[in-house]
Design an enzyme around this catalytic site. Structure first.
Site, PDB file in Angstrom:
ATOM      1  N   ASN A 215      -4.668  -2.007   6.249  1.00 51.65           N
ATOM      2  CA  ASN A 215      -3.743  -0.880   6.091  1.00 51.65           C
ATOM      3  C   ASN A 215      -2.742  -0.843   7.245  1.00 51.65           C
ATOM      4  OD1 ASN A 215      -6.682   0.585   5.021  1.00 51.65           O
ATOM      5  ND2 ASN A 215      -4.918   0.432   3.670  1.00 51.65           N
ATOM      6  N   ARG A 223       0.943 -18.608   3.718  1.00 55.80           N
ATOM      7  CA  ARG A 223       1.786 -19.301   4.699  1.00 55.80           C
ATOM      8  C   ARG A 223       1.951 -18.503   5.986  1.00 55.80           C
ATOM      9  NH1 ARG A 223       4.082 -21.530  -0.068  1.00 55.80           N
ATOM     10  NH2 ARG A 223       5.383 -19.693  -0.391  1.00 55.80           N
ATOM     11  N   ASP A 244     -13.495   3.989   2.140  1.00 53.32           N
ATOM     12  CA  ASP A 244     -13.546   5.152   1.229  1.00 53.32           C
ATOM     13  C   ASP A 244     -13.311   4.725  -0.221  1.00 53.32           C
ATOM     14  OD1 ASP A 244     -10.827   4.562   1.331  1.00 53.32           O
ATOM     15  OD2 ASP A 244     -10.175   6.594   1.853  1.00 53.32           O
ATOM     16  N   ASP A 270     -10.987   7.487   9.974  1.00 54.15           N
ATOM     17  CA  ASP A 270      -9.554   7.810  10.019  1.00 54.15           C
ATOM     18  C   ASP A 270      -9.317   9.159   9.325  1.00 54.15           C
ATOM     19  OD1 ASP A 270      -6.882   7.650  10.613  1.00 54.15           O
ATOM     20  OD2 ASP A 270      -6.412   6.050   9.202  1.00 54.15           O
ATOM     21  N   ALA A 304      -2.367   9.182   3.836  1.00 52.07           N
ATOM     22  CA  ALA A 304      -2.169   9.866   5.124  1.00 52.07           C
ATOM     23  C   ALA A 304      -3.524  10.193   5.725  1.00 52.07           C
ATOM     24  CB  ALA A 304      -1.345  11.130   4.924  1.00 52.07           C
ATOM     25  N   GLY A 305      -4.182   9.167   6.273  1.00 53.74           N
ATOM     26  CA  GLY A 305      -5.541   9.369   6.758  1.00 53.74           C
ATOM     27  C   GLY A 305      -6.470   9.554   5.570  1.00 53.74           C
TER      28      GLY A 305
HETATM   29 FE    FE Z   1      -3.050   4.558  11.173  1.00 54.72          FE
END
Ligand code: FE
Length: 378
Positions: A215, A223, A244, A270, A304-305
């Site tokens: 991520n 390559r 998750d 996260d 977003a997290g």
């Molecule tokens: Fe991050």
């Protein structure tokens, strides 16, 4: 007064005791098989009735949860949040900051530093940005992104009370050699993240860790193997994973596990403010976030997290990869303690802190013990 948990399946982090006991005060006094157990009448005795015991989980990447974010810069709220994390099995935590203005980052670091003075769960701070690449911004606000520099890092480490242990940065953004030297000399692990660095750039850097593998980074291409390929290929590089089921598909989690093995993967959450809250509108890094179906996303759809709990990450890695509980314990506790030199944490061994999780038959957290103090959840 010492406490003893008896009749437990104990995963020490090194081996497994099928039927054992663990005796502790604030640190572990004895861990052994029930065959060697002698009752101590002065002890408080807890019968685990065959339940499993694992070392407390260590989360080195999480922005918040339970309506609270580290960027709120409020030590009391951070303490409220870490207490709630005990229910997930977390006993050690690196509060993680966001790409923001210098002023906001400094406020946050100062707030965490106050909390760290009295909160035994805080074992370091993870600075995520602002030294990251706009091309791989994810949910980090672009307007505050810039090249890493040693002076800023030094100032922030001082403000943090010397608690910085991990920094996520983009090593391809110009000459960052002074910055890298400062971090290595001050025990701050260098992690590539929100980065488009090539394999060659990474091999020329001092990176030894990769932030949320797959991520916010240059992915695996035949390559140019990028940040993801570097993490998978280099044995001594640690890789975080958000397991998750949304940030990485279960098949890719399994591929990473098969390639890298359990010894250098770190489960992380996260997690953000919306974890443990009713789904709906939330916030990350000053941006509106919508939480729906266990996913947190910006208005533009970017993840977003997460709202992942650590115990769910633990269950998911077992399910997605078919790994053993012993291997899951490496990824939840042992590897983190080894990488960050948390010599009193990460395993259930005599002399280490009594940071223990008791799991029921379905691997739900039954009790979490932090420094010998028992917190009961069901
Ligand atoms: Fe991050």
């Amino acid at each position: 007064m010492a406490k003893t948990i008896i009749n437990a399946k104990i995963y020490t982090g090194e081996d497994t005791i099928e039927s054992g006991y663990i005796r502790f005060e604030d640190t572990i006094l004895e861990v052994n098989s029930m065959a060697d157990y002698q009752e101590n009448p002065a002890d408080e005795t807890i019968d685990a009735n065959g339940q499993s015991i694992v070392p407390g989980f260590i989360d080195v990447h999480s922005h918040g949860g339970y309506g609270i974010d580290n960027m709120d810069a409020n030590p009391e709220l951070i303490n409220v949040m870490t207490k709630k994390m005990l229910a997930e099995g977390i006993t050690s935590y690196f509060p993680t900051t966001m790409t923001q203005s210098d002023e906001n980052i400094e406020k946050s670091l100062a707030g965490i530093a106050v909390s760290a003075e009295s909160n035994p769960m805080i074992q370091g701070i993870h600075l995520e940005g602002p030294f990251v690449s706009p091309a791989y911004k994810g949910a980090q606000p672009e307007q505050f992104m810039r090249k890493a520099d040693a002076e800023t890092m030094k100032r922030w480490n001082e403000i943090s009370g010397g608690n910085l242990r991990l920094v996520t940065y983009a090593p391809e953004m110009g000459d960052v050699s002074d910055f890298e030297t400062y971090c290595v000399e001050n025990n701050i692990v260098l992690s590539a993240g929100h980065s488009g660095a090539t394999y060659e750039q990474l091999m020329d850097s001092k990176v030894s860790h990769v932030t949320h593998l797959f991520n916010g980074q240059l992915g695996l291409h035949h390559r140019e193997i990028g940040v993801a390929g570097f993490a998978l290929l280099e044995d001594d590089v640690y890789a975080e994973m958000i397991v998750d089921g949304f940030h990485i598909t279960p098949a890719m989690v399994k591929l990473a596990y098969k390639t890298k093995g359990a010894d250098n993967i770190l489960l992380i959450t996260d997690s953000m403010r919306g974890k443990g809250q009713t789904e709906g509108e939330s916030e990350l890094g000053g941006q509106k976030v919508f939480v729906k179906d266990k996913q947190a996303r910006l208005e533009n759809g970017a993840l977003a997290g997460s709202v992942l709990t650590f115990i769910d990450a633990f269950k998911n890695i077992l399910e997605f990869t078919g790994c053993s509980i012993e291997e899951a314990v490496k990824m939840s506790s042992v590897n983190q303690a080894r990488e960050f030199g948390l010599t009193n944490k990460g395993q259930l061994k005599v002399g280490l802190d009594a940071d223990i999780v008791i799991l029921d038959e379905t691997l739900n957290v039954h009790k979490t013990i932090l420094g010998g103090k028992i917190h009961e959840f069901k």
